[in-house]
Motif scaffolding. Structure first.
Motif, PDB file in Angstrom:
ATOM      1  N   LYS A 126       0.732  -1.751   0.136  1.00  0.00           N
ATOM      2  CA  LYS A 126      -0.034   0.132   0.077  1.00  0.00           C
ATOM      3  C   LYS A 126       1.200   0.780   0.057  1.00  0.00           C
ATOM      4  N   VAL A 127       0.600   1.901  -1.013  1.00  0.00           N
ATOM      5  CA  VAL A 127       1.174   3.902  -1.316  1.00  0.00           C
ATOM      6  C   VAL A 127       0.422   4.230  -0.765  1.00  0.00           C
ATOM      7  N   ALA A 128       0.540   5.408   0.238  1.00  0.00           N
ATOM      8  CA  ALA A 128      -0.210   6.963  -0.052  1.00  0.00           C
ATOM      9  C   ALA A 128       0.255   7.689  -0.829  1.00  0.00           C
ATOM     10  N   VAL A 129      -1.344   7.440  -2.181  1.00  0.00           N
ATOM     11  CA  VAL A 129      -0.559   9.494  -2.602  1.00  0.00           C
ATOM     12  C   VAL A 129      -1.116   9.956  -2.160  1.00  0.00           C
ATOM     13  N   LYS A 130      -1.350  11.438  -3.493  1.00  0.00           N
ATOM     14  CA  LYS A 130      -1.728  13.023  -3.238  1.00  0.00           C
ATOM     15  C   LYS A 130      -3.547  12.624  -3.384  1.00  0.00           C
ATOM     16  N   GLN A 131      -4.028  12.931  -2.764  1.00  0.00           N
ATOM     17  CA  GLN A 131      -5.573  12.337  -3.065  1.00  0.00           C
ATOM     18  C   GLN A 131      -5.954  13.754  -4.917  1.00  0.00           C
ATOM     19  N   ALA A 132      -6.582  12.688  -5.445  1.00  0.00           N
ATOM     20  CA  ALA A 132      -6.810  13.003  -7.074  1.00  0.00           C
ATOM     21  C   ALA A 132      -8.486  12.660  -7.740  1.00  0.00           C
ATOM     22  N   ASP A 133      -9.106  13.950  -7.829  1.00  0.00           N
ATOM     23  CA  ASP A 133     -10.245  13.659  -8.204  1.00  0.00           C
ATOM     24  C   ASP A 133     -10.050  12.679  -9.487  1.00  0.00           C
ATOM     25  N   GLN A 134      -9.160  12.259 -10.591  1.00  0.00           N
ATOM     26  CA  GLN A 134      -9.222  11.815 -10.958  1.00  0.00           C
ATOM     27  C   GLN A 134      -8.515  10.508 -10.891  1.00  0.00           C
ATOM     28  N   PRO A 135      -8.953   9.328 -11.472  1.00  0.00           N
ATOM     29  CA  PRO A 135      -8.338   8.123 -10.862  1.00  0.00           C
ATOM     30  C   PRO A 135      -6.729   8.361 -12.116  1.00  0.00           C
ATOM     31  N   ASP A 136      -7.044   8.799 -12.865  1.00  0.00           N
ATOM     32  CA  ASP A 136      -5.542   8.945 -14.082  1.00  0.00           C
ATOM     33  C   ASP A 136      -4.631   9.610 -12.550  1.00  0.00           C
ATOM     34  N   ALA A 137      -4.991  10.388 -12.826  1.00  0.00           N
ATOM     35  CA  ALA A 137      -3.783  10.926 -10.709  1.00  0.00           C
ATOM     36  C   ALA A 137      -3.072  10.259 -10.346  1.00  0.00           C
ATOM     37  N   ALA A 138      -4.275   9.386  -9.881  1.00  0.00           N
ATOM     38  CA  ALA A 138      -3.723   8.366  -8.568  1.00  0.00           C
ATOM     39  C   ALA A 138      -2.687   7.395  -9.337  1.00  0.00           C
ATOM     40  N   LEU A 139      -3.543   7.116 -11.000  1.00  0.00           N
ATOM     41  CA  LEU A 139      -2.265   5.929 -10.999  1.00  0.00           C
ATOM     42  C   LEU A 139      -1.309   6.520 -11.811  1.00  0.00           C
ATOM     43  N   GLN A 140      -1.489   7.289 -11.965  1.00  0.00           N
ATOM     44  CA  GLN A 140       0.113   8.146 -12.241  1.00  0.00           C
ATOM     45  C   GLN A 140       1.606   7.998 -11.472  1.00  0.00           C
ATOM     46  N   ALA A 141       0.229   8.384 -10.165  1.00  0.00           N
ATOM     47  CA  ALA A 141       1.024   7.995  -8.691  1.00  0.00           C
ATOM     48  C   ALA A 141       1.889   7.117  -8.077  1.00  0.00           C
ATOM     49  N   ALA A 142       0.928   6.340  -8.463  1.00  0.00           N
ATOM     50  CA  ALA A 142       1.626   4.991  -7.715  1.00  0.00           C
ATOM     51  C   ALA A 142       2.058   4.367  -9.217  1.00  0.00           C
ATOM     52  N   PHE A 143       1.919   4.514 -10.346  1.00  0.00           N
ATOM     53  CA  PHE A 143       3.551   3.720 -12.015  1.00  0.00           C
ATOM     54  C   PHE A 143       4.703   4.642 -10.796  1.00  0.00           C
TER      55      PHE A 143
END
Length: 246
Positions: A126-143
């Motif tokens: 599990k990785v905590a990334v900055k909250q984003a309204d769009q899933p694109d941004a969350a997955l980009q942070a994960a990658f």
């Protein structure tokens, strides 16, 4: 001489006559008054009229106690029926619920590999990334976290160093991932299988059943590595587990 005497006699007779008439008149009035029946106004009151007593001086005045009436009981207020409407000014306003606040971070899963008896085993972290309204941004942070490599020494990554994320988008039909050419370099079949699984599972961390399209330098990835590991387009967790069990 005789005439003067006659005048005096006449005057004396007149005076005597007038006096006699006055006496008769007075006597008649007295008799009438004595014999007439008394009238209510002339009858003295049977009760003797007494003079009002003199007001006593303040020092001699008796103490007068004036009785104080008991207080009038105040009726108790009647309870209002449920149908009775209370004025708006007296109605306590119920607290309004506070709007839900978004958290500052979002949890996504990044997949690493672990050597288990000569085989690779997928390990989610599990990785905590900055909250984003769009899933694109969350997955980009994960990658970005995936390509940076693990911080835990108990796990590893089969993705070659220097691999970059060229693009990522979430569409209605799935997730599109575009990687740099370094992704296809080096390693054997196990390494190719491991890195492919890392990409597919990380791309589907928000929606495990979604489909994944993988491209390298903008072109769909069909074969991976020198041995020609065939890559299905699109790929899913189910298809990967069936074709490349770790």
């Amino acid at each position: 001489m005789k005439d003067g005497q006659e005048v005096r006699r006449v005057s004396t007779a007149v005076i005597a006559g007038v006096c006699g008439l006055a006496l008769l008149t007075g006597g008649g009035i007295a008799w009438w008054t004595a014999n007439r029946s008394p009238t209510p106004t002339d009858t003295p009151s049977s009760a003797q009229t007494t003079a009002p007593p003199l007001s006593p001086s303040p020092a001699e005045s008796p103490v007068v106690i004036i009785p104080v009436p008991p207080p009038t009981p105040v009726p108790a207020p009647t309870a209002q029926t449920p149908n009775a409407q209370t004025p708006n000014a007296l109605v306590p306003k119920s607290p309004q619920p506070k709007p839900l606040q978004k958290t500052d971070v979002q949890i996504v899963q990044v997949y690493w590999v672990k050597d288990a008896s000569g085989k690779f085993e997928g390990v989610p972290t599990k990785v905590a990334v900055k909250q984003a309204d769009q899933p694109d941004a969350a997955l980009q942070a994960a990658f970005n976290s995936l390509l940076a490599g693990p911080k835990d020494g108990n796990v590893s990554s089969e993705i070659p160093n220097g691999t970059k994320l060229r693009g990522l988008s979430v569409q209605n039909d799935g997730v599109y991932v575009d990687l740099s050419a370094e992704f296809t370099s080096g390693g054997g079949s196990n390494s190719m299988t491991g890195r492919l699984g890392q990409v597919i599972y990380t791309a589907t961390s928000l929606q495990p059943n979604t489909k994944v399209w993988i491209s390298v330098e903008g072109k769909p990835l069909e074969l991976l590595g020198g041995e020609g590991l065939e890559v299905a387009q699109p790929s899913t967790r189910q298809s990967f587990d069936k074709n490349f069990p770790l």
